[in-house]
Scaffold this motif. Structure first.
Motif, PDB file in Angstrom:
ATOM      1  N   VAL A 298     -14.466  -7.577 -11.264  1.00  0.00           N
ATOM      2  CA  VAL A 298     -14.609  -7.138  -9.869  1.00  0.00           C
ATOM      3  C   VAL A 298     -15.798  -6.203  -9.735  1.00  0.00           C
ATOM      4  N   THR A 299     -16.587  -6.414  -8.703  1.00  0.00           N
ATOM      5  CA  THR A 299     -17.635  -5.451  -8.347  1.00  0.00           C
ATOM      6  C   THR A 299     -17.404  -5.003  -6.908  1.00  0.00           C
ATOM      7  N   GLN A 300     -17.814  -3.786  -6.610  1.00  0.00           N
ATOM      8  CA  GLN A 300     -17.678  -3.286  -5.247  1.00  0.00           C
ATOM      9  C   GLN A 300     -18.962  -2.585  -4.837  1.00  0.00           C
ATOM     10  N   HIS A 301     -19.279  -2.686  -3.556  1.00  0.00           N
ATOM     11  CA  HIS A 301     -20.501  -2.085  -3.022  1.00  0.00           C
ATOM     12  C   HIS A 301     -20.196  -1.478  -1.669  1.00  0.00           C
TER      13      HIS A 301
ATOM     14  N   ASP B 120     -18.141   0.597   4.817  1.00  0.00           N
ATOM     15  CA  ASP B 120     -17.018  -0.205   4.374  1.00  0.00           C
ATOM     16  C   ASP B 120     -17.313  -0.665   2.952  1.00  0.00           C
ATOM     17  N   ILE B 121     -16.356  -1.354   2.370  1.00  0.00           N
ATOM     18  CA  ILE B 121     -16.489  -1.759   0.968  1.00  0.00           C
ATOM     19  C   ILE B 121     -16.504  -3.284   0.863  1.00  0.00           C
TER      20      ILE B 121
ATOM     21  N   GLU C  36      -4.767 -14.568  -0.792  1.00  0.00           N
ATOM     22  CA  GLU C  36      -3.614 -14.530   0.106  1.00  0.00           C
ATOM     23  C   GLU C  36      -3.008 -13.131   0.169  1.00  0.00           C
ATOM     24  N   LYS C  37      -2.898 -12.467  -0.965  1.00  0.00           N
ATOM     25  CA  LYS C  37      -2.308 -11.129  -0.992  1.00  0.00           C
ATOM     26  C   LYS C  37      -3.198 -10.115  -0.266  1.00  0.00           C
ATOM     27  N   ILE C  38      -4.509 -10.235  -0.428  1.00  0.00           N
ATOM     28  CA  ILE C  38      -5.422  -9.325   0.279  1.00  0.00           C
ATOM     29  C   ILE C  38      -5.329  -9.548   1.781  1.00  0.00           C
ATOM     30  N   ARG C  39      -5.240 -10.801   2.182  1.00  0.00           N
ATOM     31  CA  ARG C  39      -5.128 -11.099   3.607  1.00  0.00           C
ATOM     32  C   ARG C  39      -3.836 -10.527   4.183  1.00  0.00           C
ATOM     33  N   GLU C  40      -2.739 -10.657   3.447  1.00  0.00           N
ATOM     34  CA  GLU C  40      -1.457 -10.136   3.915  1.00  0.00           C
ATOM     35  C   GLU C  40      -1.466  -8.609   3.998  1.00  0.00           C
ATOM     36  N   ALA C  41      -2.109  -7.969   3.033  1.00  0.00           N
ATOM     37  CA  ALA C  41      -2.082  -6.503   2.963  1.00  0.00           C
ATOM     38  C   ALA C  41      -3.050  -5.842   3.931  1.00  0.00           C
ATOM     39  N   THR C  42      -4.202  -6.463   4.175  1.00  0.00           N
ATOM     40  CA  THR C  42      -5.247  -5.808   4.970  1.00  0.00           C
ATOM     41  C   THR C  42      -5.568  -6.527   6.274  1.00  0.00           C
ATOM     42  N   GLY C  43      -5.236  -7.811   6.354  1.00  0.00           N
ATOM     43  CA  GLY C  43      -5.599  -8.576   7.544  1.00  0.00           C
ATOM     44  C   GLY C  43      -7.002  -9.136   7.480  1.00  0.00           C
ATOM     45  N   HIS C  44      -7.748  -8.819   6.410  1.00  0.00           N
ATOM     46  CA  HIS C  44      -9.116  -9.311   6.270  1.00  0.00           C
ATOM     47  C   HIS C  44      -9.121 -10.631   5.492  1.00  0.00           C
ATOM     48  N   THR C  45      -9.960 -11.528   5.917  1.00  0.00           N
ATOM     49  CA  THR C  45     -10.104 -12.787   5.204  1.00  0.00           C
ATOM     50  C   THR C  45     -11.294 -12.688   4.257  1.00  0.00           C
ATOM     51  N   MET C  46     -11.689 -13.796   3.666  1.00  0.00           N
ATOM     52  CA  MET C  46     -12.775 -13.744   2.696  1.00  0.00           C
ATOM     53  C   MET C  46     -13.522 -15.073   2.637  1.00  0.00           C
ATOM     54  N   THR C  47     -14.597 -15.048   1.893  1.00  0.00           N
ATOM     55  CA  THR C  47     -15.422 -16.235   1.707  1.00  0.00           C
ATOM     56  C   THR C  47     -15.296 -16.698   0.259  1.00  0.00           C
ATOM     57  N   TYR C  48     -15.165 -18.019   0.076  1.00  0.00           N
ATOM     58  CA  TYR C  48     -15.111 -18.597  -1.272  1.00  0.00           C
ATOM     59  C   TYR C  48     -16.494 -19.106  -1.648  1.00  0.00           C
ATOM     60  N   LEU C  49     -16.945 -18.713  -2.823  1.00  0.00           N
ATOM     61  CA  LEU C  49     -18.192 -19.238  -3.371  1.00  0.00           C
ATOM     62  C   LEU C  49     -17.866 -20.078  -4.602  1.00  0.00           C
ATOM     63  N   MET C  50     -18.532 -21.197  -4.743  1.00  0.00           N
ATOM     64  CA  MET C  50     -18.318 -22.051  -5.912  1.00  0.00           C
ATOM     65  C   MET C  50     -18.924 -21.387  -7.145  1.00  0.00           C
TER      66      MET C  50
ATOM     67  N   GLU D  75      -8.829   1.103   2.472  1.00  0.00           N
ATOM     68  CA  GLU D  75      -8.104  -0.028   1.906  1.00  0.00           C
ATOM     69  C   GLU D  75      -8.572  -0.381   0.490  1.00  0.00           C
ATOM     70  N   MET D  76      -9.555   0.354  -0.004  1.00  0.00           N
ATOM     71  CA  MET D  76     -10.168   0.033  -1.293  1.00  0.00           C
ATOM     72  C   MET D  76      -9.152   0.085  -2.437  1.00  0.00           C
ATOM     73  N   VAL D  77      -8.378   1.166  -2.514  1.00  0.00           N
ATOM     74  CA  VAL D  77      -7.412   1.324  -3.607  1.00  0.00           C
ATOM     75  C   VAL D  77      -6.342   0.235  -3.534  1.00  0.00           C
ATOM     76  N   THR D  78      -5.891  -0.084  -2.322  1.00  0.00           N
ATOM     77  CA  THR D  78      -4.890  -1.141  -2.147  1.00  0.00           C
ATOM     78  C   THR D  78      -5.384  -2.455  -2.703  1.00  0.00           C
ATOM     79  N   VAL D  79      -6.614  -2.809  -2.407  1.00  0.00           N
ATOM     80  CA  VAL D  79      -7.187  -4.075  -2.873  1.00  0.00           C
ATOM     81  C   VAL D  79      -7.309  -4.081  -4.397  1.00  0.00           C
ATOM     82  N   LEU D  80      -7.782  -2.995  -4.969  1.00  0.00           N
ATOM     83  CA  LEU D  80      -7.928  -2.929  -6.429  1.00  0.00           C
ATOM     84  C   LEU D  80      -6.581  -3.071  -7.134  1.00  0.00           C
ATOM     85  N   ARG D  81      -5.555  -2.444  -6.585  1.00  0.00           N
ATOM     86  CA  ARG D  81      -4.225  -2.547  -7.190  1.00  0.00           C
ATOM     87  C   ARG D  81      -3.674  -3.967  -7.093  1.00  0.00           C
ATOM     88  N   LEU D  82      -3.914  -4.603  -5.955  1.00  0.00           N
ATOM     89  CA  LEU D  82      -3.459  -5.992  -5.792  1.00  0.00           C
ATOM     90  C   LEU D  82      -4.125  -6.909  -6.819  1.00  0.00           C
TER      91      LEU D  82
END
Length: 299
Positions: free
Chosen positions: A281-284, A214-215, A229-243, A264-271
């Motif tokens: 943005v970095t991806q791994h 996964d990415i 919010e847009k990523i959550r709506e598009a993919t259903g995945h939530t995320m973690t906030y770091l200060m 879902e990688m391309v969708t997220v990058l476009r959003l």
């Protein structure tokens, strides 16, 4: 508390179906490509194939696999638990069953295995057989199964001694393939055996790891809430906030960390680009993501 729930029973049935599929693909590799061209590899199957070659087919490899594994499975049930032993036993029976059918279908009127690729196509047969072997075993591994043999021996050694499974399997595979020389005095079998082992191992790795990749995105943006919010709506995945704090402007910000599936990688990058073209943005690639929306643990 119920020992078996409907969900667990259904998962177990799905695993058995996939083990069947994996074993069928694995046995096509043997019956259609490796056995007709007298090619072996490591593992219990490789040892059984060598015995079949040495006896001119009098002792088919499926019978050797079934007999040896019967003894090893009894030990595995005692030392490693019934879940491991049950799925392994099923895979072993499926392996022997499909090997029997495959060789019968591939045998001509004179009792010889058909060489589908024609004469002197050993190299292609080696590659195709190894790839099919790797794909089949990869499917079995993903279903929590095992083909027994060396896997059982390695698991037992690992339980009582501080030796890794990979090292035990490597030693056993090396010994099996090397035994072709004193038996047949044929360097071709030895070389093709190691090539088959290498390709087979690579194919297993591709099947097992590609399904678990996964990415993970790390997103630095002042539009963090909107992006999240847009990523959550598009993919259903939530995320973690770091200060965080921007180094140039010294402004407070949130760094977003989220994991999505590969498709879902391309969708997220476009959003992200649509909302904030200047976002950093970095991806791994990550392997083996477990939890809501991803894989589940299999106890």
């Amino acid at each position: 508390m119920k020992l078996f729930t409907n969900s667990k029973v259904w998962d177990f049935i799905k695993d058995l179906v996939m083990i069947n599929l994996g074993m069928a693909i694995y046995d096509v590799g043997w019956a259609a490509f490796l056995l007709p061209y007298h090619i072996t590899t490591g593992g219990m199957a490789g040892m059984a194939a060598i015995l079949q070659y040495a006896t001119n087919g009098s002792i088919p490899m499926q019978y050797t696999i079934l007999l040896v594994n019967a003894v090893l499975l009894a030990i595995a049930w005692w030392q490693l638990g019934w879940k491991f032993a049950l799925k392994t036993a099923y895979a072993v029976f499926a392996l022997s069953f499909y090997l029997e059918i495959g060789q019968n279908l591939m045998t001509d009127a004179n009792g010889h295995l058909l060489q589908l690729l024609g004469d002197n196509q050993d190299s292609m047969a080696c590659i195709l057989g190894a790839v099919l072997n790797g794909i089949g075993i990869g499917i079995v591994f993903l279903s929590g199964g095992s083909t027994g043999g060396w896997d059982i021996i390695a698991a037992l050694v690992n339980k009582f001694h501080n030796i890794s499974l990979g090292r035990v399997l490597l030693y056993l595979d090396f010994f099996v393939i090397a035994s072709c020389w004193p038996l047949f005095h044929d360097w071709r079998m030895v070389v093709f055996g190691y090539v088959t082992l290498a390709v087979y191992t690579f194919a297993i790795d591709m099947v097992v790891n590609s399904s678990r990749q996964d990415i993970q995105f790390t997103i630095y943006s002042f539009h963090h809430y909107e992006i999240a919010e847009k990523i959550r709506e598009a993919t259903g995945h939530t995320m973690t906030y770091l200060m965080g704090e921007s180094g140039f402007q010294h402004r407070e910000m949130r760094v977003l960390v989220t994991i999505v599936h590969k498709h879902e990688m391309v969708t997220v990058l476009r959003l992200i680009h649509t909302i904030d073209p200047e976002a950093f943005v970095t991806q791994h690639r990550v392997e083996g993501v477990y939890g809501l929306g991803f894989s589940h643990y299999k106890p």
